[in-house]
Write an enzyme that holds these catalytic residues in place. Structure first.
Site, PDB file in Angstrom:
ATOM      1  N   ARG A 216       0.829  -1.210   0.000  1.00  0.00           N
ATOM      2  CA  ARG A 216       0.000   0.000   0.000  1.00  0.00           C
ATOM      3  C   ARG A 216       0.863   1.259   0.000  1.00  0.00           C
ATOM      4  O   ARG A 216       0.441   2.304  -0.524  1.00  0.00           O
ATOM      5  CB  ARG A 216      -0.950  -0.032   1.194  1.00  0.00           C
ATOM      6  CG  ARG A 216      -2.012  -1.119   1.103  1.00  0.00           C
ATOM      7  CD  ARG A 216      -3.047  -1.027   2.201  1.00  0.00           C
ATOM      8  NE  ARG A 216      -2.577  -1.480   3.495  1.00  0.00           N
ATOM      9  CZ  ARG A 216      -2.968  -2.595   4.101  1.00  0.00           C
ATOM     10  NH1 ARG A 216      -3.819  -3.418   3.480  1.00  0.00           N
ATOM     11  NH2 ARG A 216      -2.534  -2.906   5.304  1.00  0.00           N
ATOM     12  N   PHE A 232     -13.139  -6.034  -1.808  1.00  0.00           N
ATOM     13  CA  PHE A 232     -12.780  -6.779  -0.592  1.00  0.00           C
ATOM     14  C   PHE A 232     -12.034  -5.836   0.359  1.00  0.00           C
ATOM     15  O   PHE A 232     -10.973  -6.166   0.894  1.00  0.00           O
ATOM     16  CB  PHE A 232     -11.901  -7.995  -0.909  1.00  0.00           C
ATOM     17  CG  PHE A 232     -12.434  -8.884  -1.998  1.00  0.00           C
ATOM     18  CD1 PHE A 232     -13.369  -9.879  -1.704  1.00  0.00           C
ATOM     19  CD2 PHE A 232     -12.018  -8.743  -3.310  1.00  0.00           C
ATOM     20  CE1 PHE A 232     -13.854 -10.709  -2.695  1.00  0.00           C
ATOM     21  CE2 PHE A 232     -12.505  -9.570  -4.312  1.00  0.00           C
ATOM     22  CZ  PHE A 232     -13.424 -10.557  -4.004  1.00  0.00           C
ATOM     23  N   ASP A 254     -17.205  -4.099   0.264  1.00  0.00           N
ATOM     24  CA  ASP A 254     -17.036  -5.336   1.009  1.00  0.00           C
ATOM     25  C   ASP A 254     -18.405  -5.954   1.244  1.00  0.00           C
ATOM     26  O   ASP A 254     -19.414  -5.238   1.312  1.00  0.00           O
ATOM     27  CB  ASP A 254     -16.334  -5.079   2.345  1.00  0.00           C
ATOM     28  CG  ASP A 254     -15.702  -6.334   2.927  1.00  0.00           C
ATOM     29  OD1 ASP A 254     -14.484  -6.528   2.758  1.00  0.00           O
ATOM     30  OD2 ASP A 254     -16.435  -7.141   3.544  1.00  0.00           O
ATOM     31  N   ALA A 283     -18.639  -9.084  -4.179  1.00  0.00           N
ATOM     32  CA  ALA A 283     -17.634  -8.600  -5.135  1.00  0.00           C
ATOM     33  C   ALA A 283     -17.985  -8.968  -6.572  1.00  0.00           C
ATOM     34  O   ALA A 283     -17.986  -8.109  -7.466  1.00  0.00           O
ATOM     35  CB  ALA A 283     -16.258  -9.151  -4.763  1.00  0.00           C
ATOM     36  N   ASP A 303      -8.096  -7.564  -3.658  1.00  0.00           N
ATOM     37  CA  ASP A 303      -7.345  -8.206  -2.572  1.00  0.00           C
ATOM     38  C   ASP A 303      -8.293  -9.143  -1.819  1.00  0.00           C
ATOM     39  O   ASP A 303      -8.695  -8.876  -0.690  1.00  0.00           O
ATOM     40  CB  ASP A 303      -6.770  -7.139  -1.631  1.00  0.00           C
ATOM     41  CG  ASP A 303      -5.863  -7.720  -0.562  1.00  0.00           C
ATOM     42  OD1 ASP A 303      -5.472  -8.894  -0.681  1.00  0.00           O
ATOM     43  OD2 ASP A 303      -5.531  -6.995   0.396  1.00  0.00           O
ATOM     44  N   CYS A 343      -3.593 -14.393  -1.254  1.00  0.00           N
ATOM     45  CA  CYS A 343      -2.964 -14.825  -0.002  1.00  0.00           C
ATOM     46  C   CYS A 343      -3.055 -16.335   0.148  1.00  0.00           C
ATOM     47  O   CYS A 343      -2.862 -16.870   1.246  1.00  0.00           O
ATOM     48  CB  CYS A 343      -3.594 -14.119   1.190  1.00  0.00           C
ATOM     49  SG  CYS A 343      -5.367 -14.419   1.374  1.00  0.00           S
TER      50      CYS A 343
END
Length: 401
Positions: A216, A232, A254, A283, A303, A343
């Protein structure tokens, strides 16, 4: 076997010590010589001496006969017991790195195996520490860990957010409670000169995602004066920082009502209500609606949570990443910027990029990879443990063919 070993011995089969000696910390149940050390004789979380088939000690760890990962090595050799003193020592080593990296006490303090404390995660929010334990061995040490945190940091509060799904694999209960200190007072994360309210009980994971901070930090050159979509968004980490960097308009989206409400509070707290707003929507549905409405953003940030939690989910999960990135590209303005992340440990870095490229070709677009993203240095990667290298992402420019 040496008589100096104070713990019960957990014997490995012939040749099954190689990965441990190469640096890994995990022992799988099928690597244990159950004839010499029957797993049923151990209780979950028992401290053991892990030894090879010749009886030569590798080190001290803990065992859980109910888990596929049946043991984890904590300390090599037999000179140091697994106790509060060892935990204090490991915390001090972890703290020294974070104090070198960051001017303020807001960071991941302990990243499990990479910091020599497998099964333990600690995040620091100023004078508050939020911890998560995922193994029976660390659960047995919870009081010692709490004492060690208090000794090293003297925090106002220590929260335990022990509700991760992985605990079920260790047959551990789910709960969240205050382990030290008094109830009350605000918990905040500070990042990029901004302040974000954090819920140590009701929030995701330990409340904040420090792993994306450095990524970021690099947003400024891509978002100034731009229209930005943050999907998200959780507590608005990406979107609010984009607004602070001078984006002219930011939508933080979100599916969680609690997350959207918290994002709205964070927007107000940081004085960005004139350019950043929080929206609740699924989303995929929202991106499709934006596409149908022909809405366009200069920057789209994706993300998502992990789509691939197990190796067997790879095919379905990788398709979800591709679909998400295709939808993201369809709401990008000409020559727009796509920030995409995963992730999922089981999603290889190249596979994420390949999915973006396939989606781009399907849309008759061309992609330029500008920046490769990874987890921040307060989430250090252990070279012998691929599982610690989980976060990957890209900043890409999307062009007409």
């Amino acid at each position: 076997m040496s008589e100096s070993i104070e713990y019960p011995a957990l014997y490995l089969k012939r040749g099954e010590d190689a990965r441990l000696r190469a640096g890994h910390l995990w022992v799988f149940s099928n690597e244990i010589d159950v004839a010499r050390s029957p797993l049923g004789e151990f209780a979950p979380g028992d401290v053991v001496a892990i030894v090879d088939h010749r009886g030569k000690a590798i080190g001290v760890g803990y065992v859980n006969p109910n888990s596929l990962i049946a043991a984890r090595l904590v300390v090599r050799g037999l000179e140091h017991p697994f106790d509060r003193s060892l935990i204090v020592h490991r915390l001090n080593i972890a703290l020294a790195l974070r104090q070198q990296l960051y001017a303020e006490p807001y960071y991941r303090l302990v990243f499990g195996e990479s910091d020599g404390l497998p099964g333990l995660t600690l995040d620091r929010f100023g004078d508050v520490v939020v911890g998560q334990i995922t193994t029976a061995g660390m659960e047995r040490q919870k009081d010692a860990i709490t004492d060690a945190i208090v000794k090293v940091l003297a925090p106002r509060q220590v929260w335990w957010k022990n509700d991760a799904g992985i605990r079920a694999m260790e047959q551990l209960p789910m709960y969240a409670d205050l382990g030290h200190g008094e109830y009350g007072g605000e918990v905040v994360a500070k990042e990029g000169g901004l302040v974000f309210g954090v819920d140590p009980v009701g929030g995701q994971k330990t409340g904040w995602f420090y792993d994306q901070r450095e990524n970021r930090d690099g947003l400024a050159r891509f978002v100034t004066g731009k229209r930005v979509l943050d999907m998200f968004s959780y507590l608005g980490g990406w979107g609010i920082r984009a607004g602070a960097y001078g984006a002219r308009e930011v939508d933080c989206v979100d599916a969680s009502a609690a997350a959207v409400e918290a994002t709205a509070r964070n927007i107000e707290r940081n004085g960005l209500a004139n350019r950043v707003k929080a929206l609740r929507a699924d989303a995929f549905d929202h991106l499709k609606a934006l596409r149908e409405a022909r809405e366009r953003y200069d920057v789209v940030i994706l993300d998502p949570p992990a789509f691939i939690k197990r190796r067997k989910d790879f095919k379905e999960g990788s398709l979800a990443y591709r679909r998400l990135n295709e939808l993201g590209m369809q709401v990008l303005a000409r020559d727009g910027i796509l920030v995409t992340c995963s992730c999922s440990h089981h999603m290889p870095r190249q596979a994420l990029l390949d999915g973006v490229q396939q989606g781009a070709r399907h849309l008759d677009r061309q992609v330029q990879m500008l920046v490769s993203l990874q987890q921040g240095p307060d989430h250090p990667v252990h070279p012998a443990i691929p599982e610690t290298d989980y976060l990957k992402g890209y900043i890409l420019r999307v062009l007409p063919a």
